[in-house]
Design an enzyme around this catalytic site. Structure first.
Site, PDB file in Angstrom:
ATOM      1  N   GLY A 135       8.453  -1.157 -19.377  1.00  0.00           N
ATOM      2  CA  GLY A 135      10.445  -0.336 -19.348  1.00  0.00           C
ATOM      3  C   GLY A 135      10.592   0.349 -19.955  1.00  0.00           C
ATOM      4  O   GLY A 135      11.455   0.668 -20.713  1.00  0.00           O
TER       5      GLY A 135
ATOM      6  N   ARG B 212       8.540 -12.359   1.604  1.00  0.00           N
ATOM      7  CA  ARG B 212       9.351 -11.310   0.856  1.00  0.00           C
ATOM      8  C   ARG B 212      11.066 -10.987   0.962  1.00  0.00           C
ATOM      9  O   ARG B 212      11.268 -10.773   0.470  1.00  0.00           O
ATOM     10  CB  ARG B 212       8.655 -10.365   1.539  1.00  0.00           C
ATOM     11  CG  ARG B 212       7.579  -8.779   0.546  1.00  0.00           C
ATOM     12  CD  ARG B 212       7.365  -7.830   1.267  1.00  0.00           C
ATOM     13  NE  ARG B 212       5.506  -7.813   0.889  1.00  0.00           N
ATOM     14  CZ  ARG B 212       5.791  -7.506  -0.579  1.00  0.00           C
ATOM     15  NH1 ARG B 212       6.647  -7.112  -0.874  1.00  0.00           N
ATOM     16  NH2 ARG B 212       4.035  -7.233  -0.718  1.00  0.00           N
TER      17      ARG B 212
ATOM     18  N   ARG C  21       6.987  -3.528  -6.379  1.00  0.00           N
ATOM     19  CA  ARG C  21       7.337  -4.666  -4.962  1.00  0.00           C
ATOM     20  C   ARG C  21       8.151  -3.938  -4.381  1.00  0.00           C
ATOM     21  O   ARG C  21       8.793  -2.434  -4.824  1.00  0.00           O
ATOM     22  CB  ARG C  21       8.045  -5.617  -5.907  1.00  0.00           C
ATOM     23  CG  ARG C  21       7.918  -6.586  -6.271  1.00  0.00           C
ATOM     24  CD  ARG C  21       7.488  -7.916  -6.036  1.00  0.00           C
ATOM     25  NE  ARG C  21       6.860  -8.085  -5.283  1.00  0.00           N
ATOM     26  CZ  ARG C  21       6.299  -8.783  -4.168  1.00  0.00           C
ATOM     27  NH1 ARG C  21       5.210  -9.296  -4.384  1.00  0.00           N
ATOM     28  NH2 ARG C  21       7.334  -9.935  -3.047  1.00  0.00           N
TER      29      ARG C  21
ATOM     30  N   HIS D 122       7.913   7.969  -9.886  1.00  0.00           N
ATOM     31  CA  HIS D 122       6.575   7.507  -9.271  1.00  0.00           C
ATOM     32  C   HIS D 122       5.709   8.793  -9.628  1.00  0.00           C
ATOM     33  O   HIS D 122       6.286   9.698 -10.247  1.00  0.00           O
ATOM     34  CB  HIS D 122       5.657   7.518  -7.632  1.00  0.00           C
ATOM     35  CG  HIS D 122       5.012   7.462  -7.574  1.00  0.00           C
ATOM     36  ND1 HIS D 122       4.226   5.862  -7.800  1.00  0.00           N
ATOM     37  CD2 HIS D 122       3.909   8.434  -7.064  1.00  0.00           C
ATOM     38  CE1 HIS D 122       3.003   6.271  -7.290  1.00  0.00           C
ATOM     39  NE2 HIS D 122       3.083   7.709  -6.826  1.00  0.00           N
TER      40      HIS D 122
ATOM     41  N   ASP E 140      12.477   3.728   0.695  1.00  0.00           N
ATOM     42  CA  ASP E 140      13.096   3.951   1.659  1.00  0.00           C
ATOM     43  C   ASP E 140      12.123   3.282   3.070  1.00  0.00           C
ATOM     44  O   ASP E 140      11.420   2.503   1.614  1.00  0.00           O
ATOM     45  CB  ASP E 140      12.763   5.099   3.163  1.00  0.00           C
ATOM     46  CG  ASP E 140      11.844   5.684   2.485  1.00  0.00           C
ATOM     47  OD1 ASP E 140      10.581   4.947   2.833  1.00  0.00           O
ATOM     48  OD2 ASP E 140      11.094   6.905   3.853  1.00  0.00           O
TER      49      ASP E 140
ATOM     50  N   GLY F 169       9.227   2.396   3.141  1.00  0.00           N
ATOM     51  CA  GLY F 169       7.318   2.900   3.107  1.00  0.00           C
ATOM     52  C   GLY F 169       7.159   3.306   1.528  1.00  0.00           C
ATOM     53  O   GLY F 169       8.087   2.781   0.916  1.00  0.00           O
TER      54      GLY F 169
END
Ligand code: GAR
Length: 209
Positions: free
Chosen positions: A17, A70, A96, A114, A146, A148
């Protein structure tokens, strides 16, 4: 700190975190126009949970393994976020993939960070992918989420040079420092409405918060 209203947000984590901590600190010292209502982890042993509590932020664990599908997990997650009154979601090391069952509840209101210069090296172990590819530049990307994997519109990116003696750990640590600075700035741009869409491009407006 300007007097502009703060947006109630939730932060989702799965691990230590550091990005969550940098967002909380930025909101507490006025660099981020967010009211962080809750930090939610899908893992009960995520070290970031204790860090959030120390910073005075409520926490919640929602274990994906407790759900059969999911979609069931994603619906429960969206319900929990609604329950805390959050209107925007920041993923900070949340490992996830989210389905439309979640994303349709928060359209264009979910951001992720990312550790790569997307569209290069999506998915897990992005820093290792960059090293193994032989790239000379790595970095990080803040992007809308989104359906993907790391494919949503890019809000901000910053490059980090890959050194000849880098290991996965040394490169990851240098990228993380940049992530921790970039994420609060990029999230504030989104929350303050300084950005507009042109197709999938995210462009800067001259507005102030
Ligand atoms: C960060 O490097 C983040 O970019 C990455 O996980 C790390 C979490 O660190 N996220 C992803 O790889 C998502 N695809 P943190 O828990 O210290 O913020």
């Amino acid at each position: 700190m300007s007097e502009a209203p703060r947006v109630p947000i939730a932060i989702l984590i799965s691990g230590r975190g550091t990005n969550m901590i940098s967002l909380v600190r930025a909101s507490q010292d006025g660099r981020l126009h967010a009211h962080i209502r809750v930090v939610i982890s899908n893992k009960a042993d995520a070290p970031g949970l204790a860090a959030a509590l120390e910073l005075g932020i409520p926490t919640m664990v929602l274990n994906h393994k407790d759900f059969e599908t999911r979609e069931a997990f994603d619906t429960a997650l969206a319900d929990a976020i609604d329950g805390y009154g959050a209107r925007f979601v920041a993923l900070a090391g949340f490992m996830r993939v989210l389905t439309p069952a979640f994303l349709n509840r928060f359209p264009r209101r979910v951001l992720n960070i990312h550790p790569a210069l997307l569209p290069s090296f999506p998915g897990v172990h992005a820093q290792r992918q960059a090293l193994e590819y032989g790239a000379k530049l790595a970095g990080c990307t803040v992007h809308f989420v989104d359906e993907g994997t790391d494919t949503g519109p890019v809000v901000a990116q910053q490059a980090v040079e890959i050194l000849d003696d880098d290991t996965e750990d040394s490169l990851s640590a240098r990228i993380l420092e940049v992530e921790n600075r970039l994420y609060p700035q990029a999230l504030d741009d989104v929350l303050c409405g300084r950005l507009r869409f042109s197709g999938r491009r995210v462009l800067r407006e001259a507005t102030e918060c």
